[in-house]
Scaffold this motif. Structure first.
Motif: not given
Length: 309
Positions: A66-79, A114-127
């Motif tokens: 309650t409320p019906p929502r899932a949230e995950v926050i991940l902090d990580f170190a990289y380079e 500006s969009s979820l798809r572009e943000t996901q692409k940036r995460i994968e490019e970073t990793l």
């Protein structure tokens, strides 16, 4: 990638907010009975980073949250940098994703596109890896420890290239090839320019002759221009003198007109005087008769006086 902190809320087995500080942990063993949420921790990492877990869609939301929502926050170190990924999904709605980097001042600076798809692409490019690469190298799904060995050779080669960072060398090769083509094009342009310059140098005697001829023509034109300029000044002076003469002629014309009017007036007066002279001459011609009549009038007047008396 080194996980530093994991926060879950309403995600699979975790109804309440749970935070795991992983910054001081190098090796960990997670144990517990079935359903305690061991796998959910690993699912939370893959879902936060790549949006994939054992469950899909609204199934990842705890049924009693309650409320019906899932949230995950991940902090990580990289380079040498610290990143944060925040992924949320509310029942019946689309997933939201935020990507942030920690500044030297300790603030979180957004890297979200500006969009979820572009943000996901940036995460994968970073990793520099996607979900498949991650589950083949850093994380084995339950019951699929041999998944990599069962992949096709081409797929294994692709995964290994991602793991070993060979893609960056392919990018370097493509960039080097592009730079080489650009350099070759520049060299070709320089060669063409040098050929043109050599051709121009070969035409130097002709150009010198043309230059000398042109200079002579310029000198001739300058002399002609000076002569024309002299003629122009003479013409201007003649025009000025002509203007003065025209002004004088106009003034003389006005005087002639004035004199003509005066002459006409004098002619009229002369005719008048001539008429008066003729009248006077006629009177002079009758002067004797007038004198005789005057004498007779006097005599008659005298006689009248006598008779009156």
């Amino acid at each position: 990638m080194i996980p530093l902190k994991l926060t879950l809320s309403g995600f699979l087995s975790y109804r309440q907010t749970v935070t795991l500080d992983l910054s001081a942990i190098t090796v960990a063993c997670i144990s517990g009975p079935n359903g305690a949420g061991k796998s959910s921790l690993l699912d939370a990492i893959t879902w936060a980073l790549f949006g994939q877990a054992r469950q899909r869609g609204d199934a990842i939301i705890n049924t009693t949250a309650t409320p019906p929502r899932a949230e995950v926050i991940l902090d990580f170190a990289y380079e040498g940098n610290t990143y944060r990924v925040i992924r949320q999904r509310e029942r019946g709605k689309t997933t939201t994703l935020e990507f942030q980097i920690r500044t030297p001042e300790g603030k979180w600076q957004p890297l979200t596109e500006s969009s979820l798809r572009e943000t996901q692409k940036r995460i994968e490019e970073t990793l520099r890896m996607d979900y498949d690469t991650f589950v083949h190298t850093s994380f084995f799904l339950q019951g699929e420890a041999d998944k990599f060995s069962r992949e096709r050779p081409g797929r294994r080669k692709e995964v290994l290239a991602r793991i070993l960072g060979l893609q960056i060398w392919e990018d370097y090769r493509a960039e080097a090839a592009e730079r080489r083509r650009a350099t070759e094009n520049d060299l070709q342009r320089l060669d063409d320019r040098m050929a043109e310059m050599r051709a121009e140098i070969g035409r130097e005697p002709i150009l010198q002759a043309e230059l000398q001829k042109t200079e002579e023509e310029i000198a001739h034109l300058r002399a002609s221009a000076q002569a024309q300029d002299h003629l122009l000044r003479e013409h201007e002076r003649a025009q000025a003198a002509l203007a003065q003469q025209r002004a004088l002629v106009e003034e003389l014309g006005r005087q002639v007109a004035q004199n003509s009017a005066q002459l006409e007036e004098m002619r009229h007066r002369l005719e008048t005087r001539r008429a008066e002279a003729q009248q006077l001459e006629a009177l002079l011609a009758r002067a004797e008769a007038i004198h005789a009549a005057h004498r007779r009038w006097k005599e008659t007047l005298a006689q009248l006086k006598v008779l009156d008396a």
